[in-house]
Design a protein around this motif. Sequence first.
Motif, PDB file in Angstrom:
ATOM      1  N   ALA A 193       0.881  -1.124  -0.112  1.00 26.78           N
ATOM      2  CA  ALA A 193       0.066  -0.140   0.033  1.00 26.78           C
ATOM      3  C   ALA A 193       0.778   1.168   0.003  1.00 26.78           C
ATOM      4  O   ALA A 193       0.494   2.208   0.803  1.00 26.78           O
ATOM      5  N   GLY A 194       1.882   1.463  -0.770  1.00 24.76           N
ATOM      6  CA  GLY A 194       2.679   2.360  -0.902  1.00 24.76           C
ATOM      7  C   GLY A 194       4.109   2.386   0.127  1.00 24.76           C
ATOM      8  O   GLY A 194       4.834   3.420  -0.151  1.00 24.76           O
ATOM      9  N   LYS A 195       3.773   1.524   1.198  1.00 26.25           N
ATOM     10  CA  LYS A 195       5.006   1.656   2.165  1.00 26.25           C
ATOM     11  C   LYS A 195       6.076   0.664   1.839  1.00 26.25           C
ATOM     12  O   LYS A 195       5.581  -0.444   1.702  1.00 26.25           O
ATOM     13  N   PRO A 196       7.307   0.934   1.611  1.00 27.84           N
ATOM     14  CA  PRO A 196       8.333  -0.082   1.435  1.00 27.84           C
ATOM     15  C   PRO A 196       8.402  -1.091   2.737  1.00 27.84           C
ATOM     16  O   PRO A 196       8.422  -0.761   3.976  1.00 27.84           O
ATOM     17  N   ASP A 220      -3.812  -2.794  -1.660  1.00 24.37           N
ATOM     18  CA  ASP A 220      -4.649  -2.806  -0.699  1.00 24.37           C
ATOM     19  C   ASP A 220      -4.653  -3.992  -0.167  1.00 24.37           C
ATOM     20  O   ASP A 220      -4.736  -4.865  -0.819  1.00 24.37           O
ATOM     21  N   TYR A 221      -5.306  -3.941   1.219  1.00 24.06           N
ATOM     22  CA  TYR A 221      -5.489  -5.469   1.953  1.00 24.06           C
ATOM     23  C   TYR A 221      -6.298  -6.548   1.136  1.00 24.06           C
ATOM     24  O   TYR A 221      -5.947  -7.624   0.998  1.00 24.06           O
ATOM     25  N   LYS A 222      -7.715  -5.913   0.768  1.00 24.66           N
ATOM     26  CA  LYS A 222      -8.630  -6.719   0.250  1.00 24.66           C
ATOM     27  C   LYS A 222      -8.040  -7.224  -1.267  1.00 24.66           C
ATOM     28  O   LYS A 222      -8.312  -8.526  -1.483  1.00 24.66           O
ATOM     29  N   THR A 223      -7.478  -6.601  -2.063  1.00 25.83           N
ATOM     30  CA  THR A 223      -7.075  -6.990  -3.363  1.00 25.83           C
ATOM     31  C   THR A 223      -6.000  -7.849  -3.218  1.00 25.83           C
ATOM     32  O   THR A 223      -5.856  -8.890  -3.944  1.00 25.83           O
ATOM     33  N   TYR A 224      -4.906  -7.617  -1.976  1.00 23.38           N
ATOM     34  CA  TYR A 224      -3.817  -8.712  -2.034  1.00 23.38           C
ATOM     35  C   TYR A 224      -4.518 -10.001  -1.430  1.00 23.38           C
ATOM     36  O   TYR A 224      -3.945 -11.184  -1.818  1.00 23.38           O
ATOM     37  N   LYS A 225      -5.419 -10.066  -0.707  1.00 24.06           N
ATOM     38  CA  LYS A 225      -5.950 -11.146  -0.112  1.00 24.06           C
ATOM     39  C   LYS A 225      -6.674 -11.990  -1.135  1.00 24.06           C
ATOM     40  O   LYS A 225      -6.452 -13.309  -1.272  1.00 24.06           O
TER      41      LYS A 225
END
Length: 250
Positions: free
Chosen positions: A115-118, A170-175
Amino acid sequence: MNISGLIITYNEEKNIQDVLKCFDFCDEIIIVDSYSTDNTLKIAQMHPKVKIIQNRFEDFTQQRNLALDNAQNDWVLFLDGDERITPQLRKEIIDELGKADKKDAYYFYRKFFFAGKPIRFSGTQSDKNFRLFRKSKARYVAEKKVHETLHVNGTIGVLKNKLLHFSVSDYKTYKEKMIHYGTLKGKELAAKGKNFNLLTQYIKTGFRFFQAYILRLGILDGKEGYQLCYLQSLSVFETYESLKRERDNK
């Protein structure tokens, strides 16, 4: 420069513009698309170097090998939609291909973003993949349905500059992505004749989380590290759920 840029797509409208820019030094771009329903192809068709091939998705390996088969050049640069080349990596690729003693295939290390954070740990610190290679010396192994494996019949090198990997928007998409990977992996295991075992499912799921979060220092990546490690272990759990379904349906 005689090099083909390759990518497989499905509903990549948010990524396709930026990833196509990474192929600016390639003299052709091959897209193998799994019948996208968004604006992926509309955007891609605006690019003069793009050739689009649509093929129904069965697994990632089949799509990748189809892209290789349609590349006119021996040298290929294969990127995913969520990967980006930095100016430093672009220069290194060009310089490497200009050498007389170049290798036949090159590993790229990847810098992972959640989500944009390394992300520095969580098992991502050793993440690398083949992205630049001669297609006459390499082929994706047909039995691998997910986490594709490139078999290289030649010399191998490693590039110094990292590829940026924006895998988690985002969390949902990666899940959803991890569940999909698990489903394909389960089918792969079933095809190999593996049997479902409940104890194995829970042991491997638990160990995957422990390995990523503790042994691979995911705990140091904060909340994102916990979420990432959890979803990695969820993918393992779903692998065995998929295997169970495949075996039950036989």
